[in-house]
Design a protein around this motif. Structure first.
Motif, PDB file in Angstrom:
ATOM      1  N   ILE A   1      21.713  52.766  70.305  1.00  0.00           N
ATOM      2  CA  ILE A   1      22.614  52.940  69.156  1.00  0.00           C
ATOM      3  C   ILE A   1      22.224  54.225  68.426  1.00  0.00           C
ATOM      4  O   ILE A   1      21.054  54.421  68.090  1.00  0.00           O
ATOM      5  N   PRO A   2      23.180  55.105  68.188  1.00  0.00           N
ATOM      6  CA  PRO A   2      22.871  56.351  67.475  1.00  0.00           C
ATOM      7  C   PRO A   2      22.232  56.074  66.106  1.00  0.00           C
ATOM      8  O   PRO A   2      22.576  55.087  65.439  1.00  0.00           O
ATOM      9  N   GLY A   3      21.342  56.958  65.712  1.00  0.00           N
ATOM     10  CA  GLY A   3      20.598  56.788  64.461  1.00  0.00           C
ATOM     11  C   GLY A   3      21.482  56.597  63.241  1.00  0.00           C
ATOM     12  O   GLY A   3      21.198  55.759  62.380  1.00  0.00           O
TER      13      GLY A   3
ATOM     14  N   THR B   1      31.747  45.301  65.512  1.00  0.00           N
ATOM     15  CA  THR B   1      32.894  45.362  66.422  1.00  0.00           C
ATOM     16  C   THR B   1      32.971  46.721  67.111  1.00  0.00           C
ATOM     17  O   THR B   1      33.160  46.800  68.333  1.00  0.00           O
ATOM     18  N   PHE B   2      32.810  47.777  66.347  1.00  0.00           N
ATOM     19  CA  PHE B   2      32.846  49.124  66.908  1.00  0.00           C
ATOM     20  C   PHE B   2      31.744  49.316  67.946  1.00  0.00           C
ATOM     21  O   PHE B   2      31.994  49.816  69.049  1.00  0.00           O
ATOM     22  N   LEU B   3      30.528  48.914  67.602  1.00  0.00           N
ATOM     23  CA  LEU B   3      29.408  49.073  68.528  1.00  0.00           C
ATOM     24  C   LEU B   3      29.601  48.233  69.790  1.00  0.00           C
ATOM     25  O   LEU B   3      29.229  48.660  70.886  1.00  0.00           O
ATOM     26  N   HIS B   4      30.202  47.074  69.638  1.00  0.00           N
ATOM     27  CA  HIS B   4      30.510  46.250  70.805  1.00  0.00           C
ATOM     28  C   HIS B   4      31.533  46.956  71.687  1.00  0.00           C
ATOM     29  O   HIS B   4      31.371  47.043  72.908  1.00  0.00           O
TER      30      HIS B   4
ATOM     31  N   THR C   1      26.106  39.159  70.952  1.00  0.00           N
ATOM     32  CA  THR C   1      25.824  39.585  69.572  1.00  0.00           C
ATOM     33  C   THR C   1      27.060  39.453  68.696  1.00  0.00           C
ATOM     34  O   THR C   1      26.984  38.931  67.585  1.00  0.00           O
ATOM     35  N   ILE C   2      28.190  39.915  69.192  1.00  0.00           N
ATOM     36  CA  ILE C   2      29.408  39.842  68.387  1.00  0.00           C
ATOM     37  C   ILE C   2      29.843  38.390  68.195  1.00  0.00           C
ATOM     38  O   ILE C   2      30.298  38.007  67.119  1.00  0.00           O
TER      39      ILE C   2
END
Length: 116
Positions: free
Chosen positions: A30-32, A80-83, A92-93
């Motif tokens: 995941i980006p910082g 939701t976006f990261l999923h 996780t979601i």
């Protein structure tokens, strides 16, 4: 024991925050900037519930609960976006989304009850 520790909404949000904390701590992909935003938003939920419970006026308490609810929406959106980008699992979601929805509804009820 502080009053917020007895609130069911706080307990649910606290548990969700622990899950997010562990997710962010263990996920290097995941980006910082996204980690930072999700971490701050997740922590904001429990901190605003706690601080709001300490306020004496309904208006002050309501403002903190409204802010907490906004942070719930922010966390839900980010998860939701990261999923959708493949950064977090479907598990996780499925684990966090229902909790965010429930916490949001609980805060909404608390906010509306302060209007009475």
């Amino acid at each position: 024991m502080f009053p917020y520790e007895n609130l069911e909404v706080y307990k649910k949000a606290y548990t969700a925050n622990q899950k997010v904390y562990r997710l962010l701590k263990g996920n290097k992909s995941i980006p910082g900037y996204a980690k930072d935003q999700l971490g701050r938003a997740s922590l904001s939920i429990i901190l605003n519930i706690a601080e709001g419970s300490a306020k004496f006026t309904h208006k002050d308490r309501k403002n903190f609960y409204v802010t907490a609810r906004g942070s719930v929406f922010e966390c839900s959106c980010l998860i939701t976006f990261l999923h959708d980008e493949g950064e977090v699992s479907g598990e996780t979601i499925l684990e966090l989304s229902p909790v965010y929805e429930e916490v949001s509804k609980m805060l909404f009820t608390m906010i509306k009850n302060l209007d009475k």
